[in-house]
Design an enzyme around this catalytic site. Structure first.
Site, PDB file in Angstrom:
ATOM      1  N   SER A 134       0.820  -1.207   0.000  1.00  0.00           N
ATOM      2  CA  SER A 134       0.000   0.000   0.000  1.00  0.00           C
ATOM      3  C   SER A 134       0.853   1.255   0.000  1.00  0.00           C
ATOM      4  O   SER A 134       1.897   1.309   0.641  1.00  0.00           O
ATOM      5  CB  SER A 134      -0.919   0.027   1.226  1.00  0.00           C
ATOM      6  OG  SER A 134      -1.680   1.221   1.250  1.00  0.00           O
ATOM      7  N   LYS A 188      -4.597  -6.477   3.402  1.00  0.00           N
ATOM      8  CA  LYS A 188      -4.556  -5.368   2.451  1.00  0.00           C
ATOM      9  C   LYS A 188      -5.963  -5.020   1.955  1.00  0.00           C
ATOM     10  O   LYS A 188      -6.305  -3.847   1.768  1.00  0.00           O
ATOM     11  CB  LYS A 188      -3.656  -5.736   1.261  1.00  0.00           C
ATOM     12  CG  LYS A 188      -3.639  -4.704   0.115  1.00  0.00           C
ATOM     13  CD  LYS A 188      -3.262  -3.300   0.586  1.00  0.00           C
ATOM     14  CE  LYS A 188      -2.852  -2.385  -0.560  1.00  0.00           C
ATOM     15  NZ  LYS A 188      -3.872  -2.213  -1.603  1.00  0.00           N
ATOM     16  N   HIS A 191      -7.543  -3.077   4.680  1.00  0.00           N
ATOM     17  CA  HIS A 191      -6.932  -1.739   4.633  1.00  0.00           C
ATOM     18  C   HIS A 191      -7.671  -0.876   3.626  1.00  0.00           C
ATOM     19  O   HIS A 191      -8.031   0.274   3.897  1.00  0.00           O
ATOM     20  CB  HIS A 191      -5.460  -1.849   4.255  1.00  0.00           C
ATOM     21  CG  HIS A 191      -4.835  -0.553   3.817  1.00  0.00           C
ATOM     22  ND1 HIS A 191      -5.049  -0.021   2.562  1.00  0.00           N
ATOM     23  CD2 HIS A 191      -4.003   0.320   4.450  1.00  0.00           C
ATOM     24  CE1 HIS A 191      -4.404   1.113   2.439  1.00  0.00           C
ATOM     25  NE2 HIS A 191      -3.754   1.340   3.575  1.00  0.00           N
ATOM     26  N   ASN A 192      -7.915  -1.425   2.434  1.00  0.00           N
ATOM     27  CA  ASN A 192      -8.594  -0.649   1.399  1.00  0.00           C
ATOM     28  C   ASN A 192     -10.041  -0.367   1.771  1.00  0.00           C
ATOM     29  O   ASN A 192     -10.576   0.689   1.432  1.00  0.00           O
ATOM     30  CB  ASN A 192      -8.525  -1.396   0.064  1.00  0.00           C
ATOM     31  CG  ASN A 192      -7.146  -1.340  -0.561  1.00  0.00           C
ATOM     32  OD1 ASN A 192      -6.163  -1.050   0.125  1.00  0.00           O
ATOM     33  ND2 ASN A 192      -7.057  -1.614  -1.838  1.00  0.00           N
ATOM     34  N   GLU A 195      -9.900   2.465   3.978  1.00  0.00           N
ATOM     35  CA  GLU A 195      -9.586   3.620   3.127  1.00  0.00           C
ATOM     36  C   GLU A 195     -10.852   4.189   2.484  1.00  0.00           C
ATOM     37  O   GLU A 195     -11.052   5.408   2.458  1.00  0.00           O
ATOM     38  CB  GLU A 195      -8.589   3.178   2.059  1.00  0.00           C
ATOM     39  CG  GLU A 195      -8.193   4.233   1.045  1.00  0.00           C
ATOM     40  CD  GLU A 195      -7.309   3.639  -0.030  1.00  0.00           C
ATOM     41  OE1 GLU A 195      -7.602   3.882  -1.232  1.00  0.00           O
ATOM     42  OE2 GLU A 195      -6.344   2.930   0.311  1.00  0.00           O
TER      43      GLU A 195
END
Length: 483
Positions: A134, A188, A191-192, A195
Site C-alpha cells: 500500500s 490489504k 486496509h482498502n 480507506e
C-alpha cells in the site's frame, strides 16, 4: 558507451506498470540488482535507459531470461493485474522454477485466489507469498507499507528485500508477515475497505461545510490543514487540504468544482463488504462508503432523483463556521475511530475463521507509514493492541478512544441532525453513529425480528428467562412449545 548488463540479479520484478516500475526502482536504489520484465519487452528497456543510473536494473526479454539471471533460491515479485492475468503468468513461469524458489504476488489479489495459488505451488516445492503493498505509486518508489502472507520460511528469504524498501517510522520498517496463506492480501483488502470509509467520511465533512454554510473550498481546505496538526493528523486529511486549496488552471474555478462527482472502484471495497457478510461481521461504515461510491456512478437513478421533492431549508439561525467546524471535527474523529475498529474486528473474525495468528499491534504499527490510511490515531491503536489485557477487548473501549467518543457525543448527534434537516446525505457518518449506538444499547429490536421470523417461518426463538429454542403456534391457540 555500452556497458554489459550484470550476469546475476538479487530479485526480479515482473510487470512494469506504474507500481511495478516504481517498486523495481525502489529495489535498485536500495542496492539490490533487479531483473525486470514486462509482457511488452520495450518497457523493460525503457525503464533501464531512463532510470538505470539509480541502481542495477537488468532488462529481460522473456521469462527464461528472468529465471536464468537469478541464483537459487530465486526471488521473483509479480506486479501484474489480479485475477486471470496473474494465473496466466504463473502458468508460464512456474514450470521454469525450481523447488525452494519464492514468488511474491504484490498485486491486489483476492485472498482466496492467493490461498489457492499458494496451495498449488507448495505441492511443487515453490513458496508463494501474497504481499499487500500500500502507498500508491509514490509509496512504491519511496517506501510502501507491506503486509506479507505465506510461510515463515519464505518470509525469512524475502524479508531483507521487503524491509529495506518499506517505509520507516521511528526507525522501524512498515513491513511484517501478518500470517499464513492469504492473510497478507486479506489484510490489504481490509486496509482498502477502511480507506474507502476514511475517504467517504472526509468527503461528507467537506460537503457539510459546503452545503450547510456555503463555505468555499479554499476555506474548507484551510480548515482541514488546521485539523491535520491535531488528532485528525493523517495522509488523507493532508491531501484533502491540498486538493481543496487547488485552483483549476484552465477555468480559474476551485478544482473540486470541475471534477465529475462520480467515483470509481477497483474491487477491494466490495470484496471487504462481501467477506464481512460471509463472516457475519458488521462493518456498516465501510459498507455505506462502498455503496456511496456505487450510487455516485448511477447516472440514471440520479437523473430520475432530480424529479423528487426537495428538502425544505431550515430557517435561520445557522451555527457559526467556527462552531460548526468544531462539531464536524469531533464527529469526523469519532466516525473514523468506528471505521478503523470495524476493519480490525473483521481481521479478527477472519483470523478466527481461517486459523491465522494476526498480531493486531504489529498491523497497526506498520500502517503508521507508507500506506494510504496512515494516521496519528494508529499510534494509540498500536499501544492499545500491544497491552496484553486489552488485546482481546473491543478497540473502542480503550481509554483514548472511549474519551474521544465521550467528547463527540453531542457534536456528533448535532451534526447528523443538521445534515438531515438540510437534506445533506452523510451515509458513512450516520452509519458510524448508528453502529456505536447499537454497540452500547442494552437491548436491540432484534427481539421483534425473532418473533416475526417465528410467526411467518416457524424459525423459533430464544427466551431471556430459560434456555432452549421455542416456537409459538401463531395460527392456533398460541401455545408455546420447543422448536
Amino acid at each position: 558507451m555500452h556497458h554489459p548488463q550484470p550476469s546475476s540479479a538479487d530479485v526480479a520484478v515482473i510487470g512494469l506498470g506504474v507500481m511495478g516500475s516504481n517498486l523495481a526502482r525502489n529495489l535498485a536504489r536500495n542496492g539490490f540488482a533487479t531483473a525486470v520484465h514486462n509482457r511488452s519487452p520495450h518497457k523493460a528497456q525503457e525503464l533501464l535507459s531512463t532510470y538505470g543510473a539509480e541502481g542495477t536494473l537488468i532488462a529481460c526479454e522473456d521469462l527464461t531470461a528472468v529465471v536464468a539471471v537469478l541464483p537459487r533460491p530465486r526471488r521473483i515479485v509479480l506486479m501484474v493485474p489480479a485475477g486471470d492475468p496473474t494465473d496466466a503468468l504463473l502458468n508460464e513461469l512456474v514450470p521454469l522454477l525450481s523447488p525452494g524458489d519464492i514468488v511474491v504476488d504484490g498485486g491486489n489479489a483476492h485472498f482466496t485466489d492467493t490461498q489457492r495459488r499458494e496451495s498449488a505451488l507448495t505441492h511443487r516445492g515453490i513458496h508463494f507469498v501474497g504481499a499487500g503493498i500500500s502507498g500508491g505509486e509514490e509509496g512504491a518508489l519511496h517506501g510502501p507499507a507491506i503486509m506479507a502472507g505465506g510461510s515463515e520460511t519464505a518470509y525469512v528469504s524475502v524479508r531483507p528485500l521487503l524491509e529495506k524498501i518499506a517505509a520507516k517510522v521511528d526507525g522501524r520498517p512498515c513491513c511484517a508477515r501478518v500470517g499464513p496463506g492469504g492473510a497478507g492480501h486479506f489484510v490489504k483488502m481490509v486496509h482498502n475497505g477502511i480507506e474507502y470509509a476514511d475517504m467517504q467520511l472526509i468527503a461528507e465533512t467537506y460537503d457539510l461545510h459546503r452545503r450547510v454554510l456555503d463555505v468555499p473550498p479554499q476555506r474548507i481546505g484551510e480548515i482541514f490543514a488546521q485539523w491535520n496538526h491535531g488528532p485528525l493528523n493523517s495522509y488523507l486529511v493532508e491531501i484533502t487540504a491540498e486538493v481543496l486549496s487547488h485552483t483549476d488552471l484552465a477555468t480559474g474555478h476551485a478544482f473540486v468544482d470541475v471534477v465529475r462527482d462520480s467515483a470509481g472502484m477497483k474491487g477491494t471495497g466490495g470484496w471487504t463488504v462481501q467477506t464481512a457478510l460471509d463472516l457475519a461481521c458488521p462493518v456498516p461504515t465501510i459498507a455505506e462508503s462502498v455503496l456511496a461510491r456505487s450510487l455516485s456512478a448511477t447516472s440514471g437513478l440520479r437523473e430520475a432523483g432530480a424529479l423528487l421533492p426537495q428538502s425544505p431549508r431550515p430557517a435561520p439561525p445557522l451555527p457559526t463556521t467556527d462552531d460548526f467546524s468544531e462539531d464536524t471535527r469531533l464527529a469526523l474523529h469519532a466516525s473514523k475511530l468506528v471505521a478503523y475498529a470495524q476493519g480490525f474486528d473483521l481481521i479478527t473474525a477472519a483470523a478466527t475463521a481461517y486459523g491465522w495468528d494476526v498480531d493486531l499491534a504489529t498491523l497497526a504499527r506498520i500502517w503508521r507509514g507508507g500506506c494510504i490510511i496512515r494516521a496519528g490515531l494508529l499510534d494509540d491503536m498500536t499501544n492499545a493492541y500491544a497491552a496484553p489485557a486489552r488485546s482481546r477487548l473491543p478497540l473502542l473501549t480503550a481509554t483514548p478512544f472511549r474519551e474521544a467518543l465521550a467528547e463527540a457525543q453531542l457534536p456528533w448527534r448535532r451534526i447528523i441532525g443538521i445534515a438531515a434537516a438540510h437534506g445533506v446525505p452523510i451515509p458513512a457518518m450516520s452509519a458510524s453513529l448508528a453502529y456505536y449506538d447499537s454497540l452500547r444499547a442494552d437491548r436491540l429490536p432484534a427481539a421483534l425480528l425473532q418473533a416475526q421470523r417465528d410467526y411467518f417461518g416457524a424459525h423459533g426463538y430464544q427466551r431471556v428467562d430459560r434456555p432452549g429454542v421455542f416456537h409459538t403456534d401463531w395460527s392456533g391457540a398460541r401455545t408455546e412449545g420447543a422448536a
